[in-house]
Design a protein around this motif. Structure first.
Motif, PDB file in Angstrom:
ATOM      1  N   GLN A  16       0.700  -1.315   0.222  1.00 54.67           N
ATOM      2  CA  GLN A  16      -0.319  -0.360   0.187  1.00 54.67           C
ATOM      3  C   GLN A  16       1.426   1.185   0.213  1.00 54.67           C
ATOM      4  O   GLN A  16       1.979   1.540   0.536  1.00 54.67           O
ATOM      5  CB  GLN A  16      -0.939   0.385   1.383  1.00 54.67           C
ATOM      6  CG  GLN A  16      -2.061  -1.540   1.172  1.00 54.67           C
ATOM      7  CD  GLN A  16      -2.648  -1.147   0.454  1.00 54.67           C
ATOM      8  OE1 GLN A  16      -3.448  -0.019  -0.433  1.00 54.67           O
ATOM      9  NE2 GLN A  16      -3.141  -2.430  -0.757  1.00 54.67           N
ATOM     10  N   THR A  17       0.746   2.062  -1.108  1.00 55.20           N
ATOM     11  CA  THR A  17       1.457   3.367  -0.973  1.00 55.20           C
ATOM     12  C   THR A  17       0.961   4.332  -1.278  1.00 55.20           C
ATOM     13  O   THR A  17      -0.412   4.251  -1.134  1.00 55.20           O
ATOM     14  CB  THR A  17       2.612   3.388  -2.599  1.00 55.20           C
ATOM     15  OG1 THR A  17       1.953   3.448  -3.624  1.00 55.20           O
ATOM     16  CG2 THR A  17       3.516   2.093  -2.494  1.00 55.20           C
ATOM     17  N   SER A  44      15.354  -2.641 -11.820  1.00 54.37           N
ATOM     18  CA  SER A  44      14.833  -2.336 -10.770  1.00 54.37           C
ATOM     19  C   SER A  44      13.490  -2.088 -10.682  1.00 54.37           C
ATOM     20  O   SER A  44      13.107  -1.120 -11.659  1.00 54.37           O
ATOM     21  CB  SER A  44      16.188  -0.740 -11.155  1.00 54.37           C
ATOM     22  OG  SER A  44      15.472  -0.114 -10.085  1.00 54.37           O
ATOM     23  N   LYS A  48      13.021  -8.076  -6.931  1.00 54.96           N
ATOM     24  CA  LYS A  48      14.001  -9.082  -6.301  1.00 54.96           C
ATOM     25  C   LYS A  48      14.347  -8.811  -4.928  1.00 54.96           C
ATOM     26  O   LYS A  48      14.222 -10.092  -4.511  1.00 54.96           O
ATOM     27  CB  LYS A  48      15.341  -8.900  -7.082  1.00 54.96           C
ATOM     28  CG  LYS A  48      15.307  -8.920  -8.676  1.00 54.96           C
ATOM     29  CD  LYS A  48      16.648  -8.021  -9.162  1.00 54.96           C
ATOM     30  CE  LYS A  48      16.982  -6.960  -8.833  1.00 54.96           C
ATOM     31  NZ  LYS A  48      16.560  -6.165  -9.209  1.00 54.96           N
ATOM     32  N   THR A  49      14.212  -7.598  -4.126  1.00 47.33           N
ATOM     33  CA  THR A  49      14.369  -7.168  -2.776  1.00 47.33           C
ATOM     34  C   THR A  49      13.450  -7.922  -2.265  1.00 47.33           C
ATOM     35  O   THR A  49      13.719  -8.486  -0.916  1.00 47.33           O
ATOM     36  CB  THR A  49      15.131  -6.068  -2.826  1.00 47.33           C
ATOM     37  OG1 THR A  49      16.083  -5.874  -2.668  1.00 47.33           O
ATOM     38  CG2 THR A  49      14.672  -5.850  -0.570  1.00 47.33           C
ATOM     39  N   ARG A 213       8.110  -5.045 -12.933  1.00 46.89           N
ATOM     40  CA  ARG A 213       7.637  -5.131 -12.045  1.00 46.89           C
ATOM     41  C   ARG A 213       5.598  -6.031 -12.069  1.00 46.89           C
ATOM     42  O   ARG A 213       5.108  -5.773 -13.374  1.00 46.89           O
ATOM     43  CB  ARG A 213       7.181  -3.957 -11.263  1.00 46.89           C
ATOM     44  CG  ARG A 213       6.542  -3.914 -10.326  1.00 46.89           C
ATOM     45  CD  ARG A 213       6.487  -2.788  -8.831  1.00 46.89           C
ATOM     46  NE  ARG A 213       4.758  -2.202  -9.636  1.00 46.89           N
ATOM     47  CZ  ARG A 213       5.633  -0.421 -10.390  1.00 46.89           C
ATOM     48  NH1 ARG A 213       6.679   0.114 -10.186  1.00 46.89           N
ATOM     49  NH2 ARG A 213       4.763  -0.401 -10.989  1.00 46.89           N
TER      50      ARG A 213
HETATM   51  N1  LIG Z   1       7.847  -1.448   1.918  1.00 49.95           N
HETATM   52  C1  LIG Z   1       7.727  -0.892   0.898  1.00 49.95           C
HETATM   53  N2  LIG Z   1       6.153  -0.657   0.952  1.00 49.95           N
HETATM   54  C2  LIG Z   1       6.386   0.546  -0.312  1.00 49.95           C
HETATM   55  N3  LIG Z   1       7.005   0.002  -1.203  1.00 49.95           N
HETATM   56  C3  LIG Z   1       7.622  -1.228  -1.752  1.00 49.95           C
HETATM   57  C4  LIG Z   1       8.007  -1.449  -0.381  1.00 49.95           C
HETATM   58  N4  LIG Z   1       9.005  -1.962  -0.991  1.00 49.95           N
HETATM   59  C5  LIG Z   1       9.274  -1.953  -1.984  1.00 49.95           C
HETATM   60  N5  LIG Z   1       8.126  -1.424  -2.399  1.00 49.95           N
HETATM   61  C6  LIG Z   1       8.513  -1.247  -3.981  1.00 49.95           C
HETATM   62  O1  LIG Z   1       7.975  -2.550  -4.714  1.00 49.95           O
HETATM   63  C7  LIG Z   1       8.648  -2.547  -5.825  1.00 49.95           C
HETATM   64  C8  LIG Z   1       9.794  -3.334  -5.949  1.00 49.95           C
HETATM   65  O2  LIG Z   1      10.543  -3.488  -5.113  1.00 49.95           O
HETATM   66  P1  LIG Z   1      11.979  -4.399  -4.802  1.00 49.95           P
HETATM   67  O3  LIG Z   1      12.950  -3.373  -4.514  1.00 49.95           O
HETATM   68  O4  LIG Z   1      11.772  -5.600  -4.535  1.00 49.95           O
HETATM   69  O5  LIG Z   1      12.651  -4.154  -5.933  1.00 49.95           O
HETATM   70  P2  LIG Z   1      13.860  -4.202  -7.176  1.00 49.95           P
HETATM   71  O6  LIG Z   1      13.544  -5.411  -7.546  1.00 49.95           O
HETATM   72  O7  LIG Z   1      14.984  -5.412  -5.855  1.00 49.95           O
HETATM   73  O8  LIG Z   1      14.621  -3.190  -7.284  1.00 49.95           O
HETATM   74  P3  LIG Z   1      16.558  -2.819  -6.890  1.00 49.95           P
HETATM   75  O9  LIG Z   1      16.934  -3.391  -8.060  1.00 49.95           O
HETATM   76  O10 LIG Z   1      16.106  -1.065  -7.863  1.00 49.95           O
HETATM   77  O11 LIG Z   1      16.698  -2.680  -6.280  1.00 49.95           O
HETATM   78  C9  LIG Z   1       9.733  -0.812  -5.733  1.00 49.95           C
HETATM   79  O12 LIG Z   1       8.666  -0.146  -6.728  1.00 49.95           O
HETATM   80  C10 LIG Z   1       9.586  -0.259  -4.911  1.00 49.95           C
HETATM   81  O13 LIG Z   1       9.550   0.714  -4.401  1.00 49.95           O
END
Ligand SMILES: Nc1ncnc2c1ncn2[C@@H]1O[C@H](COP(=O)(O)OP(=O)(O)OP(=O)(O)O)[C@@H](O)[C@H]1O
Length: 249
Positions: A16-17, A44, A48-49, A213
């Motif tokens: 939720q944002t 990005s 992944k994270t 995404r």
């Molecule tokens: N706690 C949170 N609340 C709201 N949005 C989140 C939260 N954590 C991550 N996001 C959003 O979810 C999406 C995926 O984030 P994530 O960090 O998993 O991506 P990523 O693939 O690891 O990115 P990067 O390669 O840039 O590190 C992003 O748009 C991020 O802004």
């Protein structure tokens, strides 16, 4: 029947944002076997994270489920260690104490701690630096301490989020070599996030390529190349080209 070690089953994650709901993962299915070295690459923001946080138990899925050895993952546990881009060491503790910290938290005796930490210092190539403090170490050495601290927990799985992202190219290469060495000796399962296709191909048994995404896994590549991997060979570069094409299209 396939042995279900780490199972990510039909997992969705919605955040939720302030701008509304954000569906980062939808119906993600991923199975990781014991002792595998799995690298995850993707654009990005693809999640992944988020995947790593779900495996670590820092986050809960909005739908679906994650299991480790058929037990649901419902929160963090000492069976899963996380190594981040920053080693996040305790500045007032020397190398030995930083590595032994997870054991201290578990009330392991001082003698037993020393006995467990000593071989780990050797494993990560920090012999002679036991009494150094983090500020006396290079970035690569700090990350070695972080890896040894993760190993001290004797986890089933080590989750690594861009652990070498902040290192210079030469240090990064030597850390990759060390990690493959540590992994092949320790027999841990590793899930490793990276932005570098080369790094994924140098390290991984498997490379999971994520789409943008919400679109999930684009390809799950079994890297059948001899170790140590040679990034100048034709098969290496063919795989690299394939992954690059997946990432741009
Ligand atoms: N706690 C949170 N609340 C709201 N949005 C989140 C939260 N954590 C991550 N996001 C959003 O979810 C999406 C995926 O984030 P994530 O960090 O998993 O991506 P990523 O693939 O690891 O990115 P990067 O390669 O840039 O590190 C992003 O748009 C991020 O802004």
């Amino acid at each position: 029947m396939a042995y279900r070690y780490l199972n990510i089953e039909n997992v969705g994650k919605r955040y939720q944002t302030p701008n509304g709901a954000l569906d980062v993962l939808e119906s993600l299915d991923l199975r990781i076997e014991n002792h595998e070295f799995v690298c995850i690459v993707g654009p990005s923001g693809c999640g992944k994270t988020t995947i790593l946080n779900l495996i670590a138990g820092f986050e809960s899925p909005t739908s679906g489920r994650l299991t480790l050895l058929d037990e649901p993952i419902e929160g963090p546990g000492s069976d899963r260690a996380v190594v981040f881009q920053e080693a996040s060491l305790m500045p007032w503790m020397n190398v030995q104490s930083n590595i032994g910290l997870p054991l201290k938290v578990k009330h392991v005796s001082k003698e037993e701690r020393a006995a467990k930490v000593e071989p780990l210092i050797d494993t990560v190539g920090l012999k002679g630096f036991e009494r150094h403090f983090p500020w006396q170490l290079s970035g690569g050495m700090q990350q070695r301490v972080g890896i040894a601290r993760a190993l001290a927990m004797d986890p089933q799985i080590i989750l690594m989020d861009e652990p070498f992202g902040a290192l210079d190219a030469q240090t990064r290469e030597s850390m990759q070599e060390s990690l493959v060495d540590i992994w092949s000796k320790s027999k841990k399962t590793v899930v490793f996030i990276t932005h570098s296709i080369d790094e994924a191909l140098v390290l991984g048994d498997r490379v999971i390529v994520m789409g943008s995404r919400g679109t999930g896994v684009k390809d799950d590549i079994h890297v059948d190349l001899d170790r140590p991997r040679d990034s100048t060979t034709v098969p290496f570069n063919e795989l690299k080209k394939h992954i690059r094409e997946l990432l741009v299209n």
